[in-house]
Design an enzyme around this catalytic site. Sequence first.
Site, mmCIF file in Angstrom:
data_model
loop_
_atom_site.group_PDB
_atom_site.id
_atom_site.type_symbol
_atom_site.label_atom_id
_atom_site.label_comp_id
_atom_site.label_asym_id
_atom_site.label_seq_id
_atom_site.Cartn_x
_atom_site.Cartn_y
_atom_site.Cartn_z
ATOM 1 N N GLY A 197 4.012 -0.173 -1.615
ATOM 2 C CA GLY A 197 3.932 -0.693 -2.979
ATOM 3 C C GLY A 197 5.294 -0.708 -3.650
ATOM 4 N N THR A 238 -0.357 3.202 -5.299
ATOM 5 C CA THR A 238 1.090 3.355 -5.368
ATOM 6 C C THR A 238 1.520 3.715 -6.782
ATOM 7 O OG1 THR A 238 3.149 2.319 -4.650
ATOM 8 C CG2 THR A 238 1.614 0.923 -5.868
ATOM 9 N N LEU A 266 0.844 -1.195 0.000
ATOM 10 C CA LEU A 266 0.000 0.000 0.000
ATOM 11 C C LEU A 266 0.874 1.237 0.000
ATOM 12 C CD1 LEU A 266 -2.701 1.546 0.396
ATOM 13 C CD2 LEU A 266 -2.447 1.161 2.859
ATOM 14 N N SER A 267 0.663 2.123 -0.967
ATOM 15 C CA SER A 267 1.379 3.401 -1.045
ATOM 16 C C SER A 267 2.900 3.164 -1.068
ATOM 17 C CB SER A 267 0.954 4.280 0.125
ATOM 18 O OG SER A 267 1.418 5.602 -0.051
ATOM 19 N N TRP A 268 3.653 3.721 -0.086
ATOM 20 C CA TRP A 268 5.100 3.500 -0.052
ATOM 21 C C TRP A 268 5.410 2.006 -0.032
ATOM 22 C CZ3 TRP A 268 8.673 1.033 2.930
ATOM 23 C CH2 TRP A 268 10.009 1.451 2.829
#
Length: 264
Positions: free
Chosen positions: A94, A116, A90-92
């Site tokens: 990713g 991401t 998730l996000s970073w």
Amino acid sequence: MTVAGRQIRYDVRLGDARRTPLVLCCGIGAGLEVLQPVVDELDRTVIRFDVPGVGGSPAGLLPDGIPRLACIVARMLAELGFREVDVLGLSWGGALAQQLAFQHRRLVRRLVLVSTGTGVLMVPGRPSTLFKMITPRRFGDPSYAAGMAGYLYGGSARRHSEEIRRVFGQQVRAGSLRGYLYQLAAGACWTSLPFLPLIRQPTLVLTGDDDPIIPVVNGRILAGLIPNAELHIYGGGHVELVTEAPALVPVVTDFLDRSEAPNL
């Protein structure tokens, strides 16, 4: 657990042994408790961890780049006895998930990328939003996080500020400023663009149409460059997987439960 000179706090929630275990990689500054709503919706074994400098994992003297962090996670999984896993970032997180899939392809069976992008070479979000993410205050001050949730994350976070406060408040401890800066530096020195065509695992890209941090075009780029990827655009923002877990987690599990692709 100590891995490659780093103390790593981890959690294994045992589940249905017939299904491939799932590793969850959190967003920047977030301790493993932040993904608890996702874990609650899953019936398979789930492995979570705090990267160095976050939650209960102390920062090293020197920063770790994304490739080294992928090595640390792979070694942690080996120590725990996992030989094949699915990975969700998730996000970073990713970025770490993409690196894991590229660097340890025999370990990673399927890949899920949520909210991401491709790292430093991506289409950036709103500058005012990114500026407010320079500090990790939201992870140590749940009330501040709740007040900023709608502005930072968009989507359903605008009406789930109390849920954001509760989730962030469940973290055992906030990470250090040094650890947060190390994570920022790791992301700023990394891109997946050169190796995305070499990721062979079946990949699901989830991206929201109201994400102030990761514009939806980044999901289209990921899905376009990873050969065996599919794109799912949902109505919502950056942390929809957490705030609307009962709606989005089934999309993930449907993808993970499909039969193996023949060209791995």
